[in-house]
Design an enzyme around this catalytic site. Structure first.
Site, PDB file in Angstrom:
ATOM      1  N   GLU A  49     -23.917-109.483  -5.731  1.00 42.93           N
ATOM      2  CA  GLU A  49     -23.164-109.577  -4.477  1.00 42.93           C
ATOM      3  C   GLU A  49     -22.765-111.021  -4.199  1.00 42.93           C
ATOM      4  O   GLU A  49     -23.577-111.926  -4.366  1.00 42.93           O
ATOM      5  CB  GLU A  49     -24.027-109.061  -3.318  1.00 42.93           C
ATOM      6  CG  GLU A  49     -23.268-108.992  -2.001  1.00 42.93           C
ATOM      7  CD  GLU A  49     -24.179-108.587  -0.855  1.00 42.93           C
ATOM      8  OE1 GLU A  49     -24.005-107.478  -0.326  1.00 42.93           O
ATOM      9  OE2 GLU A  49     -25.063-109.376  -0.483  1.00 42.93           O
ATOM     10  N   TYR A  89     -15.570-110.550   0.524  1.00 43.45           N
ATOM     11  CA  TYR A  89     -16.810-109.918   0.072  1.00 43.45           C
ATOM     12  C   TYR A  89     -16.574-109.175  -1.226  1.00 43.45           C
ATOM     13  O   TYR A  89     -15.576-108.471  -1.375  1.00 43.45           O
ATOM     14  CB  TYR A  89     -17.297-108.927   1.141  1.00 43.45           C
ATOM     15  CG  TYR A  89     -18.478-108.095   0.681  1.00 43.45           C
ATOM     16  CD1 TYR A  89     -19.779-108.513   0.938  1.00 43.45           C
ATOM     17  CD2 TYR A  89     -18.299-106.902  -0.011  1.00 43.45           C
ATOM     18  CE1 TYR A  89     -20.871-107.766   0.509  1.00 43.45           C
ATOM     19  CE2 TYR A  89     -19.391-106.153  -0.452  1.00 43.45           C
ATOM     20  CZ  TYR A  89     -20.664-106.594  -0.186  1.00 43.45           C
ATOM     21  OH  TYR A  89     -21.738-105.858  -0.608  1.00 43.45           O
TER      22      TYR A  89
END
Ligand code: ADP
Ligand code: MG
Length: 388
Positions: free
Chosen positions: A197, A109
């Site tokens: 993101e 992530y």
């Protein structure tokens, strides 16, 4: 303003961030053609909506063969996809992205936002990718590492390496990751992003770093100078009432309650919602008609609020500082008559010409209750909504 995954991936590719090969399709036939062009046996079909959590909601499917691609696209297109990040109504699937599947060794992530208290862009990274990052942050914060970028120096390679090694990447992968991060930083600063993101950022079977998902959100206040981004806006993914509101310069957010609120000033709007809640009610919306509001704006605001069938009563809380209360009263009366409003309205007008405003409301013979005291006004509107 949000972009779709396929749009964000186009930008990623331009900024040197590796993404899987893919093609957009808005019909089952196009999806088949896209798969044929991509070539191979297996494909990932991904519903394009402005929300994450698609995987768990059936919006991301790994399939084999062209027939299966067409079939899957047919099932997804035209539906409303409900995920953890959408409301109960979901979002319309008007297109799917057909991608080549990647072999996934690890799911990581990475994201960037502005940390307002630090006054800096911060990057967050975690080896626990592919899942709900809020959960990771809450239950295992040690699995998340943050670095802050100095605005004058910009992102430094050592900072990228720090995050890369934190995620236990090999040296080669850290080098690739450094390029990904510098691409993200350039996107953030050059395109006025508010959030970037990648979840998941993967390590492929061959050991390469690839962005499997892409989320970009842009600062709406900067869209005037980001024309290429603004042109890619997909209004079908946005709340219709919020879109309507922005046309009239009203700050409007749809909520889930049954008391419509019309207030001038964001601070007063927040306080109004608070006091409604305090007295056991639920606001149906946040609405700031602006400090120097006009009768026309009040009318448009009424139309917006009453578009929702859930609204049982309306609370008007206006402070006549720049604007005069009698003008607001006039606007309210015109709007109520024009719309043929059936639901009760509680109006609290304070400030310049408030007596005159109240007199006008009383004399109108309409279902409008003028109340002076804030607590009493909130209690009245909550009671009216409950008895409706
Ligand atoms: P969302 O975040 O909306 O659920 P993602 O794009 O992150 O959507 O996809 C969900 C999951 O589907 C990923 O975590 C990954 O495991 C898998 N996936 C997505 N795209 C691909 C792809 N091109 N190849 C292989 N797996 C994929
Ligand atoms: Mg994702």
């Amino acid at each position: 303003m949000n972009l779709h995954e396929y749009q964000a991936k186009e930008i990623f590719a331009r900024y040197g961030i590796p993404v899987p090969q893919g093609q957009l399709a808005s019909s089952p036939e196009q999806a088949r053609a896209a798969a044929k062009q991509l070539g191979g046996e297996k494909f990932v079909v991904k519903a394009q909506v402005h929300a994450g959590g698609r995987g768990k909601a059936g919006g991301v499917k790994l399939v084999e063969g062209f027939d299966a691609v067409e079939e899957t696209a047919k099932k997804m297109l035209g539906t409303q996809l409900v995920t953890k990040q959408t409301g109960a109504e979901g979002l319309p699937v008007n297109s799917v992205y057909v991608e080549k599947p990647s072999a996934i060794a690890r799911e990581l992530y990475v994201s960037a936002v502005v940390d307002r208290s630090k006054e800096r862009i911060v990057f967050m990274a975690s080896a626990a990718g592919g899942m709900d990052i809020e959960e990771v942050a809450e239950h295992t914060p040690e699995k998340l590492k943050t670095i802050a970028v100095h605005p004058a120096a910009g992102l430094q390679p050592y900072q990228a390496r720090e995050l890369g090694f934190f995620m236990e990447m090999s040296k080669e992968q850290v080098d690739q990751f450094t390029k990904v991060l510098s691409g993200l930083y350039r996107i953030f600063t050059e395109l006025d992003a508010a959030l970037v993101e990648i979840n998941p950022l993967i390590i492929t079977g061959e050991g390469n770093v690839v962005a499997l998902d892409a989320k970009l959100n842009f600062d709406s206040n900067a869209l005037y100078r980001q024309k290429a981004i603004a042109e890619q806006r997909d209004y079908s993914q946005e709340d219709e009432r919020e879109r309507e509101a922005s046309k009239y310069d009203l700050n409007y957010v749809t909520l889930e309650g049954d008391i419509g609120c019309m207030v001038n000033g964001a601070g007063l709007a927040m306080a109004t919602m608070d006091i409604v809640k305090l007295h056991g009610g639920k606001p149906a919306n946040f609405l700031d008609v602006g400090g120097g509001t006009t009768a026309e704006k009040v009318t448009e605001a009424f139309k917006l609020i009453t578009k929702s069938p859930d609204v049982k009563a309306i609370f008007i809380n206006i402070f006549g500082g720049i604007v005069r209360c009698d003008l607001i009263a006039e606007g309210i009366i015109t709007a109520v008559k024009q719309i043929g409003l059936k639901i009760p309205v509680v109006a609290r007008l304070q400030g310049t010409n408030m007596e005159k405003g109240r007199e006008m409301l009383k004399a109108s013979g309409l279902k409008i209750t003028p109340v002076e005291d804030l607590t009493e006004a909130a209690q009245t509107v909550v009671a009216l909504a409950k008895s409706a």
